[in-house]
Scaffold this motif. Structure first.
Motif, PDB file in Angstrom:
ATOM      1  N   LEU A  37       3.767   1.045  10.148  1.00  0.00           N
ATOM      2  CA  LEU A  37       4.264   2.347  10.001  1.00  0.00           C
ATOM      3  C   LEU A  37       4.805   3.087  11.107  1.00  0.00           C
ATOM      4  O   LEU A  37       5.570   3.842  11.122  1.00  0.00           O
ATOM      5  CB  LEU A  37       3.067   2.993   9.066  1.00  0.00           C
ATOM      6  N   ALA A  40       8.057   1.954  12.095  1.00  0.00           N
ATOM      7  CA  ALA A  40       8.945   2.011  11.183  1.00  0.00           C
ATOM      8  C   ALA A  40       9.522   3.435  11.378  1.00  0.00           C
ATOM      9  O   ALA A  40      10.653   3.836  11.469  1.00  0.00           O
ATOM     10  CB  ALA A  40       8.743   1.839   9.639  1.00  0.00           C
ATOM     11  N   PHE A  41       8.539   4.397  11.519  1.00  0.00           N
ATOM     12  CA  PHE A  41       8.634   5.868  11.885  1.00  0.00           C
ATOM     13  C   PHE A  41       9.436   6.062  13.152  1.00  0.00           C
ATOM     14  O   PHE A  41      10.492   7.008  13.442  1.00  0.00           O
ATOM     15  CB  PHE A  41       7.458   6.517  11.860  1.00  0.00           C
ATOM     16  N   ASP A  56      14.550   1.281   7.128  1.00  0.00           N
ATOM     17  CA  ASP A  56      13.339   1.850   7.762  1.00  0.00           C
ATOM     18  C   ASP A  56      12.508   2.726   6.737  1.00  0.00           C
ATOM     19  O   ASP A  56      11.285   2.422   6.627  1.00  0.00           O
ATOM     20  CB  ASP A  56      13.545   2.924   8.935  1.00  0.00           C
ATOM     21  N   ILE A  60       8.815   1.649   5.266  1.00  0.00           N
ATOM     22  CA  ILE A  60       7.688   2.694   5.529  1.00  0.00           C
ATOM     23  C   ILE A  60       6.984   2.734   4.163  1.00  0.00           C
ATOM     24  O   ILE A  60       5.720   2.850   4.123  1.00  0.00           O
ATOM     25  CB  ILE A  60       8.134   4.229   5.847  1.00  0.00           C
TER      26      ILE A  60
END
Length: 124
Positions: A37, A40-41, A56, A60
């Motif tokens: 996470l 991906a952020f 992305d 997430i």
């Protein structure tokens, strides 16, 4: 593994150990999802093309859902093992986890202490 068949197959202590190891495997999965996470952020604000941003967002969502599922599974298995461990002490002599299954139903079993022969229920 179900409580009764696990006790019959491995004994209570081994069943308990296996349940804890199994549950902590889900905790590791939740931790890996948390790292995914965060990555991906970070990637969401780095890329500028629409395809990369959509990838992305999908990452997430996937990491979030799998992480929540893994955390719930971890807590369920941990609480199940702990509830059984609290019932594993013989009320007659106080011996911990030294019993055999006498009679079993779906979620509950009658067990007999190996030391004093006292019978008590264990399970949900």
């Amino acid at each position: 593994m179900k409580l009764v068949e696990g006790i019959r197959k491995h004994g209570f202590r081994k069943w308990y150990e296996r349940e804890l190891m199994h549950s902590h495997g889900y905790l590791v999965l939740a931790f890996i999802c948390a790292i995914g996470l965060m990555a991906a952020f970070e990637g969401l604000f780095e890329f500028h093309t629409l395809a990369d941003k959509l990838m992305d967002v999908a990452s997430i969502a996937l990491c979030g859902l799998v992480g929540i599922w893994a955390l719930r599974r971890y807590l369920y298995l941990l609480m199940h093992a702990e509830a059984a461990a609290q019932q594993a002490e013989c009320p007659g002599c106080g011996t911990y986890a030294r019993f055999i299954v006498v009679h079993a139903r779906e979620a509950q079993a009658q067990v007999r202490c190996k030391q004093c022969e006292h019978v008590w229920p264990i399970g949900e």
